[in-house]
Design a protein around this motif. Sequence first.
Motif, PDB file in Angstrom:
ATOM      1  N   THR A 131      58.102  50.318  42.267  1.00 27.60           N
ATOM      2  CA  THR A 131      57.422  50.879  41.726  1.00 27.60           C
ATOM      3  C   THR A 131      56.712  50.200  40.923  1.00 27.60           C
ATOM      4  OG1 THR A 131      59.398  53.088  42.046  1.00 27.60           O
ATOM      5  CG2 THR A 131      57.163  52.849  40.493  1.00 27.60           C
ATOM      6  N   PRO A 132      55.776  50.479  41.291  1.00 28.21           N
ATOM      7  CA  PRO A 132      54.711  49.046  40.517  1.00 28.21           C
ATOM      8  C   PRO A 132      54.648  49.729  39.595  1.00 28.21           C
ATOM      9  CG  PRO A 132      53.639  50.701  42.598  1.00 28.21           C
ATOM     10  CD  PRO A 132      55.218  50.704  42.126  1.00 28.21           C
ATOM     11  N   LEU A 133      54.800  48.629  38.180  1.00 23.77           N
ATOM     12  CA  LEU A 133      53.952  49.653  36.485  1.00 23.77           C
ATOM     13  C   LEU A 133      53.834  48.471  35.962  1.00 23.77           C
ATOM     14  CD1 LEU A 133      58.343  51.156  35.885  1.00 23.77           C
ATOM     15  CD2 LEU A 133      56.155  52.277  36.585  1.00 23.77           C
ATOM     16  N   VAL A 134      52.907  49.076  35.137  1.00 24.23           N
ATOM     17  CA  VAL A 134      51.755  47.887  33.848  1.00 24.23           C
ATOM     18  C   VAL A 134      52.046  48.804  32.895  1.00 24.23           C
ATOM     19  CG1 VAL A 134      49.549  49.345  34.554  1.00 24.23           C
ATOM     20  CG2 VAL A 134      50.480  46.585  33.997  1.00 24.23           C
TER      21      VAL A 134
ATOM     22  N   LEU B 146      47.800  50.343  42.895  1.00 26.42           N
ATOM     23  CA  LEU B 146      48.259  50.246  44.613  1.00 26.42           C
ATOM     24  C   LEU B 146      49.366  50.223  45.210  1.00 26.42           C
ATOM     25  CD1 LEU B 146      44.271  48.968  45.494  1.00 26.42           C
ATOM     26  CD2 LEU B 146      45.410  51.347  45.456  1.00 26.42           C
ATOM     27  N   ARG B 147      50.066  48.456  44.388  1.00 27.07           N
ATOM     28  CA  ARG B 147      51.447  47.949  45.251  1.00 27.07           C
ATOM     29  C   ARG B 147      51.390  47.500  43.758  1.00 27.07           C
ATOM     30  NH1 ARG B 147      50.522  42.903  47.546  1.00 27.07           N
ATOM     31  NH2 ARG B 147      47.856  42.307  47.197  1.00 27.07           N
ATOM     32  N   THR B 148      52.948  46.648  43.802  1.00 22.23           N
ATOM     33  CA  THR B 148      53.972  45.737  43.360  1.00 22.23           C
ATOM     34  C   THR B 148      53.531  44.541  44.087  1.00 22.23           C
ATOM     35  OG1 THR B 148      55.378  47.249  42.363  1.00 22.23           O
ATOM     36  CG2 THR B 148      55.696  44.317  42.043  1.00 22.23           C
ATOM     37  N   VAL B 149      52.829  43.875  43.573  1.00 22.39           N
ATOM     38  CA  VAL B 149      52.064  42.004  43.878  1.00 22.39           C
ATOM     39  C   VAL B 149      53.378  41.533  43.798  1.00 22.39           C
ATOM     40  CG1 VAL B 149      50.724  40.196  44.181  1.00 22.39           C
ATOM     41  CG2 VAL B 149      49.785  42.853  43.795  1.00 22.39           C
ATOM     42  N   LYS B 150      54.331  41.221  42.640  1.00 21.88           N
ATOM     43  CA  LYS B 150      54.598  39.946  42.367  1.00 21.88           C
ATOM     44  C   LYS B 150      55.972  40.341  41.589  1.00 21.88           C
ATOM     45  CE  LYS B 150      57.012  36.154  42.287  1.00 21.88           C
ATOM     46  NZ  LYS B 150      57.223  35.063  43.563  1.00 21.88           N
ATOM     47  N   LEU B 151      57.066  40.281  41.269  1.00 22.00           N
ATOM     48  CA  LEU B 151      58.570  40.251  41.442  1.00 22.00           C
ATOM     49  C   LEU B 151      57.960  38.901  40.789  1.00 22.00           C
ATOM     50  CD1 LEU B 151      60.698  42.935  42.529  1.00 22.00           C
ATOM     51  CD2 LEU B 151      59.395  43.841  40.501  1.00 22.00           C
ATOM     52  N   PHE B 152      59.041  39.495  39.215  1.00 17.94           N
ATOM     53  CA  PHE B 152      59.332  38.036  39.032  1.00 17.94           C
ATOM     54  C   PHE B 152      60.411  38.514  37.775  1.00 17.94           C
ATOM     55  CE2 PHE B 152      55.183  37.295  38.072  1.00 17.94           C
ATOM     56  CZ  PHE B 152      54.862  36.275  37.987  1.00 17.94           C
TER      57      PHE B 152
ATOM     58  N   TYR C 173      41.891  45.088  40.227  1.00 21.81           N
ATOM     59  CA  TYR C 173      42.303  44.233  40.118  1.00 21.81           C
ATOM     60  C   TYR C 173      44.004  44.102  39.453  1.00 21.81           C
ATOM     61  CZ  TYR C 173      38.179  45.169  36.963  1.00 21.81           C
ATOM     62  OH  TYR C 173      36.301  44.801  36.301  1.00 21.81           O
ATOM     63  N   TYR C 174      44.360  42.571  39.620  1.00 22.91           N
ATOM     64  CA  TYR C 174      45.849  42.143  39.211  1.00 22.91           C
ATOM     65  C   TYR C 174      45.901  42.397  38.083  1.00 22.91           C
ATOM     66  CZ  TYR C 174      45.518  40.281  44.000  1.00 22.91           C
ATOM     67  OH  TYR C 174      45.275  40.367  45.253  1.00 22.91           O
ATOM     68  N   MET C 175      47.188  42.906  37.718  1.00 20.19           N
ATOM     69  CA  MET C 175      47.162  42.987  36.410  1.00 20.19           C
ATOM     70  C   MET C 175      49.002  42.512  36.161  1.00 20.19           C
ATOM     71  SD  MET C 175      45.952  46.830  35.389  1.00 20.19           S
ATOM     72  CE  MET C 175      46.360  46.772  33.881  1.00 20.19           C
ATOM     73  N   TYR C 176      49.374  41.917  34.763  1.00 20.93           N
ATOM     74  CA  TYR C 176      50.683  41.986  34.677  1.00 20.93           C
ATOM     75  C   TYR C 176      50.678  42.158  33.423  1.00 20.93           C
ATOM     76  CZ  TYR C 176      54.447  38.545  33.647  1.00 20.93           C
ATOM     77  OH  TYR C 176      55.513  37.838  32.979  1.00 20.93           O
ATOM     78  N   ASN C 177      52.169  42.848  33.114  1.00 19.86           N
ATOM     79  CA  ASN C 177      52.460  43.157  32.194  1.00 19.86           C
ATOM     80  C   ASN C 177      54.187  42.140  31.632  1.00 19.86           C
ATOM     81  OD1 ASN C 177      53.774  44.727  29.983  1.00 19.86           O
ATOM     82  ND2 ASN C 177      53.207  46.612  30.178  1.00 19.86           N
ATOM     83  N   GLU C 178      54.187  41.793  30.528  1.00 15.49           N
ATOM     84  CA  GLU C 178      55.071  41.123  30.376  1.00 15.49           C
ATOM     85  C   GLU C 178      56.158  41.556  30.417  1.00 15.49           C
ATOM     86  OE1 GLU C 178      54.128  38.372  26.684  1.00 15.49           O
ATOM     87  OE2 GLU C 178      52.279  37.691  27.893  1.00 15.49           O
ATOM     88  N   ALA C 179      56.366  42.829  30.409  1.00 14.96           N
ATOM     89  CA  ALA C 179      57.676  43.985  30.416  1.00 14.96           C
ATOM     90  C   ALA C 179      58.303  44.656  30.672  1.00 14.96           C
ATOM     91  CB  ALA C 179      56.777  45.100  29.049  1.00 14.96           C
ATOM     92  N   PHE C 180      57.339  44.254  31.731  1.00 14.70           N
ATOM     93  CA  PHE C 180      57.376  45.036  33.544  1.00 14.70           C
ATOM     94  C   PHE C 180      58.639  43.677  34.370  1.00 14.70           C
ATOM     95  CE2 PHE C 180      55.566  48.095  32.061  1.00 14.70           C
ATOM     96  CZ  PHE C 180      57.000  48.750  31.663  1.00 14.70           C
ATOM     97  N   SER C 181      58.157  42.149  34.447  1.00 14.74           N
ATOM     98  CA  SER C 181      58.233  41.706  35.278  1.00 14.74           C
ATOM     99  C   SER C 181      57.396  41.913  36.569  1.00 14.74           C
ATOM    100  CB  SER C 181      59.301  40.909  34.934  1.00 14.74           C
ATOM    101  OG  SER C 181      60.094  41.132  33.769  1.00 14.74           O
TER     102      SER C 181
ATOM    103  N   VAL D 149      50.350  43.428  39.265  1.00 14.90           N
ATOM    104  CA  VAL D 149      50.343  45.203  39.995  1.00 14.90           C
ATOM    105  C   VAL D 149      48.566  45.191  40.215  1.00 14.90           C
ATOM    106  CG1 VAL D 149      52.167  46.292  39.550  1.00 14.90           C
ATOM    107  CG2 VAL D 149      50.359  46.107  38.534  1.00 14.90           C
ATOM    108  N   GLU D 150      48.763  45.417  41.745  1.00 11.77           N
ATOM    109  CA  GLU D 150      47.080  45.577  41.742  1.00 11.77           C
ATOM    110  C   GLU D 150      46.520  46.490  41.842  1.00 11.77           C
ATOM    111  OE1 GLU D 150      44.333  44.202  45.238  1.00 11.77           O
ATOM    112  OE2 GLU D 150      46.282  44.746  46.048  1.00 11.77           O
ATOM    113  N   VAL D 151      45.024  46.672  41.058  1.00 12.46           N
ATOM    114  CA  VAL D 151      45.339  48.259  40.397  1.00 12.46           C
ATOM    115  C   VAL D 151      43.622  48.308  40.809  1.00 12.46           C
ATOM    116  CG1 VAL D 151      44.304  49.509  38.107  1.00 12.46           C
ATOM    117  CG2 VAL D 151      46.917  48.421  38.123  1.00 12.46           C
TER     118      VAL D 151
END
Length: 699
Positions: free
Chosen positions: A320-323, A415-421, A481-489, A492-494
């Motif tokens: 689930t894409p979370l930001v 829109l979607r999760t692009v990359k998981l870490f 836009y691509y967004m990266y929140n360090e808390a959710f690793s 995502v694309e928005v």
Amino acid sequence: MTCPVYEPQKPRRKRSALKRQRMAILISLIVVALLAGSFAVVYHFTSRTTFLDADNETEYYIVEVGGIYVIQDAEGNTLPTTSHSNSYATTYQTALGTIVAVTPETGEFTIVAAVDTNGSEALEFSSYSGAFDILLYPMLEREQIKSIRVVNEKDSFAFLQAQVCTNVKCLHSGLYDTFPLNAEGKPTCPKCGTLSERSGFEVENHQGLTYDANMFATLVNCTGYTSTYMRLDLAKVQQYGYGEYGLPDNPDDAMVYFVITDTAGNSHKVIIGDEVPSGAGYYARHVGRPDVYILKEMEETQYSYTLSKALFSELEAYATPLVIDPMSSTDYFDVTDFNLNTVGNIKEKIESGEDFKVKDLLTNIITFSYIPIEMRQGTFTSTTPYRGGGKYEGFSISDFMVDDCLQNLQYMTPLRTVKLFTEEENENALFEFASNEEYGGIAYLLQYRHNLKRDANKNYEATDWVDQRIWISNLTENNTYYMYNEAFSMIVEVERIHLEYLQWDAFSWVEGDVFSGGIAYLQKLEILCPGGTAGKTSLSFTLDNSASIAGWDGTASNNTAVPSDKMKVWANGEPVDLMQFKLFYQTLLYSSLSGTASCSEEMQELFRNASKNEAGGYALEGAEPVLVIKMTYNTGEDGNGETIVRTYAFYKYGGGRQCFMSYNGYGSFYMLQNRVNKIISDIAKIFTPDDPIKPQAKT
């Protein structure tokens, strides 16, 4: 003569007759019972129907029990029924998997299906197709599944069953394998020994990851219920070879497969091959058997996906894409140190190999914090919920614009999760986001503290909060836009529509009505005007509203109700007309900024520095100081004892219509020259009560 003596006769014959009658009755009852038992035995064996199962050896019987007919085995055990029984017939399943339908009232039976199963194959009725399916192995319900591992050409991931202790004082949680089994084979808590229960499934190496419930349900369905169209003719398979079906000859060479393991430790590995020409399914092979099957493709619905999406996707498709940390309608507005910054070229810094600090690459767009109404009541700034910070320190921030921004964050749906870490990958995630050309480079950094709870007993100090740190890319060609929140690793694309505020300049955020605040709390107003007004270049107004406040009952919820009818005003020690002064103060309230100044940043910095001088910067070279307004007021009456100093300085430049305004040495905005001229003109009218000031007039 003697009398004859008569002796009484004993009733021996009578008693003997009764005894014989009783014996006869008893014998008759025994005979009846024996006959009844014999009849029951005869009836039992003559009233049941016998049939042989598919092996032509195992016997089953249709017998009447409790007024209805059922199927029993040789030991008299009633066979299990299946889920597709209905009001007309009850269906039973034999040990070999044969399905037999029995009419309860008559005992008539029909062998519905007798499939020759192979190895671990199982037979199940499909309510979707109305027929019986061959499964590669017996159906596994969710609670029976310990793990599902998916391997495809894009990714490899696993879902692992998790357990939680049912002891409310313990509630220990973890993966199924970490919970020891008791004598009955049930998992127990490793800490307190209490029985545990399934709490869901965790993603391997991504503990706590939230994933699409419908997507996972599809995976459980297509791996736990391996519905097939058919088993191919093994002779043909051997003739053409496994490669004909997209399957490897050696199962160890498989690139696309899944492994499902149940809680009893049984594992099934299924290799997926090519799609069949009709598109209705995929060739598949159960490792350990030579057979090739056609697994049925699933229809995508509102609540489920296809087999191909479940088995051929990356893990990101499940995630689930979370930001943004969830924000509710009751607290979304409560943010502290909301900082929006542009970011310099991190990629260039990384590639240069130089040591650098990210903060040195940031340029602030806007900074503000929410002030709770409880802390503002009865103060000069009670109507100002957001206050600027940084280079906009003290500015009133537009609550309308802030609300638009924060509600977009609250309702943001990526829109979607692009990359998981993974946890190990997190350390380098930011640098990957910054340097990977796929994301187009980092352009913005958004940071804020979202307050969840405040303590009324501690002056409404925040006691529970979540810190957010979100990196945002440049706008893509797809208007996303691509967004990266360090808390959710995750990256995502928005859609752009959720981030329009990134394009706002500082003036969009700042409240244009800069002369805000309730006059009831104003204590001093100092005016310096080099060109002169009312025959003076400096005026000092002092105000005393204590008499009005003393008579106020304090029931108002904000300062608009605080009276000023008994206020007294002096100018350089001489009393002035209260109504004229109030009208002049309204002139200030009706005066608004018009936009961002057009002069150079160097010139703006000169003006800002000049305004910090005690004299207001009158001798600034190259610019004519027009007006310096210095307001000092104290909010001691509300118990905070806070003294606030506001200094507004206006400067002409370039002979245009704009007057640059600095506020406490900050800002980059301008007010129209004619409005500044009106302020100067109305100052003079304070001393001429016969010429009433018109606050909304242009001149």
